[in-house]
Design a protein around this motif. Structure first.
Motif, PDB file in Angstrom:
ATOM      1  N   LEU A 101       0.839  -1.194   0.000  1.00 17.98           N
ATOM      2  CA  LEU A 101       0.000   0.000   0.000  1.00 17.98           C
ATOM      3  C   LEU A 101       0.875   1.246   0.000  1.00 17.98           C
ATOM      4  N   SER A 102       0.392   2.280  -0.652  1.00 16.01           N
ATOM      5  CA  SER A 102       1.133   3.529  -0.774  1.00 16.01           C
ATOM      6  C   SER A 102       0.339   4.679  -0.160  1.00 16.01           C
ATOM      7  N   VAL A 381       5.886  -2.437 -12.126  1.00 15.58           N
ATOM      8  CA  VAL A 381       5.195  -1.932 -10.941  1.00 15.58           C
ATOM      9  C   VAL A 381       3.878  -1.309 -11.394  1.00 15.58           C
ATOM     10  N   VAL A 382       2.791  -1.692 -10.737  1.00 13.40           N
ATOM     11  CA  VAL A 382       1.461  -1.173 -11.051  1.00 13.40           C
ATOM     12  C   VAL A 382       0.910  -0.504  -9.804  1.00 13.40           C
ATOM     13  N   THR A 383       0.450   0.728  -9.944  1.00 19.31           N
ATOM     14  CA  THR A 383      -0.105   1.420  -8.786  1.00 19.31           C
ATOM     15  C   THR A 383      -1.067   2.509  -9.250  1.00 19.31           C
ATOM     16  N   PHE A 472       1.337  -3.085  -6.866  1.00 15.86           N
ATOM     17  CA  PHE A 472       1.573  -4.465  -7.295  1.00 15.86           C
ATOM     18  C   PHE A 472       2.934  -4.505  -8.001  1.00 15.86           C
ATOM     19  N   ALA A 473       3.723  -5.537  -7.762  1.00 16.09           N
ATOM     20  CA  ALA A 473       5.052  -5.603  -8.377  1.00 16.09           C
ATOM     21  C   ALA A 473       5.397  -7.020  -8.815  1.00 16.09           C
ATOM     22  N   SER A 482       6.402  -4.430  -0.772  1.00 14.32           N
ATOM     23  CA  SER A 482       5.412  -4.951   0.168  1.00 14.32           C
ATOM     24  C   SER A 482       5.260  -4.015   1.362  1.00 14.32           C
ATOM     25  N   GLY A 483       4.185  -4.213   2.131  1.00  9.63           N
ATOM     26  CA  GLY A 483       3.950  -3.391   3.307  1.00  9.63           C
ATOM     27  C   GLY A 483       3.307  -2.059   2.953  1.00  9.63           C
ATOM     28  N   VAL A 484       3.225  -1.187   3.939  1.00  8.90           N
ATOM     29  CA  VAL A 484       2.690   0.164   3.744  1.00  8.90           C
ATOM     30  C   VAL A 484       3.864   1.117   3.600  1.00  8.90           C
ATOM     31  N   ILE A 485       3.980   1.763   2.438  1.00  6.74           N
ATOM     32  CA  ILE A 485       5.146   2.598   2.139  1.00  6.74           C
ATOM     33  C   ILE A 485       4.711   4.023   1.796  1.00  6.74           C
ATOM     34  N   GLU A 486       5.636   4.942   1.936  1.00  8.98           N
ATOM     35  CA  GLU A 486       5.408   6.296   1.437  1.00  8.98           C
ATOM     36  C   GLU A 486       5.454   6.263  -0.093  1.00  8.98           C
TER      37      GLU A 486
END
Length: 512
Positions: A101-102, A381-383, A472-473, A482-486
């Motif tokens: 998550l971003s 990378v898909v976001t 998604f990567a 993975s995880g919650v990132i900035e």
């Protein structure tokens, strides 16, 4: 009263085509069905090993406004359109091994726009609302501050070009729109796509250079191997039919002329081979093996929605394929940015049906990239840049059309409501009278592509949402996502995998 008939037909067809077949219902009632599904998924995950290769190629796919409810609804929409069980279907990128998550906020705003978010996920630095390629020292419309070199931040496209990689951008919006502009522009206002918009705010053209001009005259834009999208008006003088520029510049001609003396590479004396196209047929007929620089501007403004295009314009999938075929000739690799920009545009006018269809088009483009590349050397990378305020609610039975009425009526006013609706937008009040909701069973265009789904707060355009978006990567070092990132971590992680930029990379002695 046509609505009363159409959904019933859709519902019956869904059942007869297998969305909720008796065999499927029987399987799902068995605990063993779900246990086996889980064990199969577990084995797939256990079979995966970390990919620690260097990423030769990096592709960043950006679904503009592709919120998590949008992904869920599009998944169901896809399955139902194909006659399958939509809830258990998947979009192409949902099969990627890594998911995170971003956080999407701007430095000065809880809810992001596409400009500050593009600065984050492309340059690695968070900025202010509506500014692109500049630090938070630059406020909206502060042209003088945006000219200060220390306030300008370079994107991963610059880092890629510095390492000899080919680069390109693809979008269904104008190529000067906020998201693609994040790869090459430095501006205090995302609206400065052409000089006409700078003049409209009485800003100095000496202090603020418009985005289209930066793309053609400045690096990294002028060195892009591929530029595909819309926005022809921003590149042509207003003396022409399609142009709006007041400086009388023909930036398309300048692009073509500037490439005449370019060499194909530093070690080859042969001249670069260029191609400018304006329609789908011309793009499909390009000889990509003999094209080093490709410019395609397929509409005066944004491209048409897929459901409205009537094959005049290329699909996002076709543009993605064209870009990869041009870029992959570079043995050193490439960086490609691909945006499905009309997901956002449809949400802004409460047209959920079109937003879901654009998400499916985006998914097809991602799958094409997967098909044309190798997982061992290509990081995909898909976001999304930000969310939207569309929600998916109600307690509908499985198989209920996702674009239709929810399965229950309100226990307050005893009227039905839509499965998909918006917190705000232009359709507020459209389906009500003096505070009383209309009976949607009497609305005759539900389920059609231009139907505006109900919203609560009246706004000229529906707003963005501030919730986190999914990342998604797939490919080398995908597990970093993975995880919650900035949000601004994204280009740094991609650069690490591809040994780009000045930060820590997998090739750094410090890392080894």
């Amino acid at each position: 009263m046509r609505y009363l008939i159409v959904p019933f037909i859709i519902y019956i067809l869904a059942k007869t085509e297998g969305v909720l077949s008796q065999d499927e219902i029987s399987k799902e009632r068995s605990p063993e069905f779900w246990r086996k599904n889980a064990q199969d998924d577990l084995l797939i995950k256990l079979s995966k090993t970390l990919n620690l290769n260097k990423a030769k190629n990096i592709i960043l796919f950006l679904g503009d406004g592709m919120s998590n409810p949008t992904i869920t609804a599009a998944r169901i929409f896809k399955g139902q359109n194909e006659g399958f069980n939509g809830e258990r279907d998947s979009l192409s990128f949902e099969k990627f091994p890594t998911v995170g998550l971003s956080k999407t906020y701007c430095v000065d705003s809880q809810v992001a726009d596409s400009a500050c978010s593009a600065t984050a996920y492309l340059t690695g630095v968070k900025s202010n609302y509506q500014t692109i390629g500049v630090s938070a020292e630059v406020k909206l419309n502060d042209c003088l501050a945006s000219k200060v070199e220390k306030n300008q931040v370079d994107s991963i496209a610059v880092w890629a070009q510095n390492n000899g990689l080919s680069t390109g951008i693809v979008t269904t919006t104008t190529v000067t729109n906020a998201s693609p502009a994040g790869t090459y522009s430095h501006t205090p206002n995302r609206g400065f796509e052409s000089d006409v918009y700078i003049r409209a705010l009485n800003q100095s053209l000496e202090d603020c250079e418009d985005i289209a001009k930066q793309l053609i005259f400045r690096d990294p834009g002028k060195s892009f191997n591929v530029i595909l999208g819309g926005g022809r008006k921003n590149f042509l003088p207003n003396s022409t039919t399609n142009g709006n520029r007041l400086d009388n510049l023909d930036l398309i001609k300048h692009w073509e002329d500037s490439k005449l003396n370019w060499k194909r590479s530093k070690i080859m004396s042969k001249k670069a081979r260029t191609k400018y196209v304006t329609d789908r047929e011309s793009l499909l007929n390009v000889d990509f093996r003999r094209t080093d620089y490709l410019l395609g501007l397929f509409n005066r403004g944004h491209l048409d929605y897929h459901l409205d295009s009537k094959s005049r314009q290329p699909t996002l999938k076709e543009m993605t394929e064209a870009a990869i075929k041009v870029l992959q000739k570079n043995n050193k690799g490439y960086f490609l940015f691909v945006e499905g920009g009309l997901i956002d545009k449809a949400h802004h006018v409460n047209m959920a049906y079109k937003a879901l269809d654009e998400t499916l088009e985006f998914s097809k483009a991602v799958q094409k990239a997967v098909d044309l590349t190798q997982e061992n050397d290509t990081l995909i990378v898909v976001t999304a840049d930000h969310a939207h305020v569309m929600s998916m609610a109600g307690y509908s039975d499985r198989g209920n059309p996702i674009t239709g009425i929810a399965g229950q009526v309100s226990n307050i006013d005893k009227l039905p409501y839509m499965t998909l609706s918006y917190a705000n937008g232009p359709s507020a009040g459209q389906h009500s009278n003096r505070g009383l909701r209309d009976d949607l069973r009497n609305v005759d265009n539900i389920g059609e592509k231009d139907f505006q789904y109900p919203s609560l707060v009246p706004l000229q355009y529906e707003s963005h949402g501030g919730d986190d978006v999914t990342v998604f990567a797939r490919g080398p070092w995908a597990h970093l996502f993975s995880g919650v990132i900035e949000q601004n971590n994204i280009p740094h992680f991609m650069a690490f995998a591809g040994c780009l930029g000045n930060g820590l990379t997998m090739c750094s002695n410090d890392y080894k």
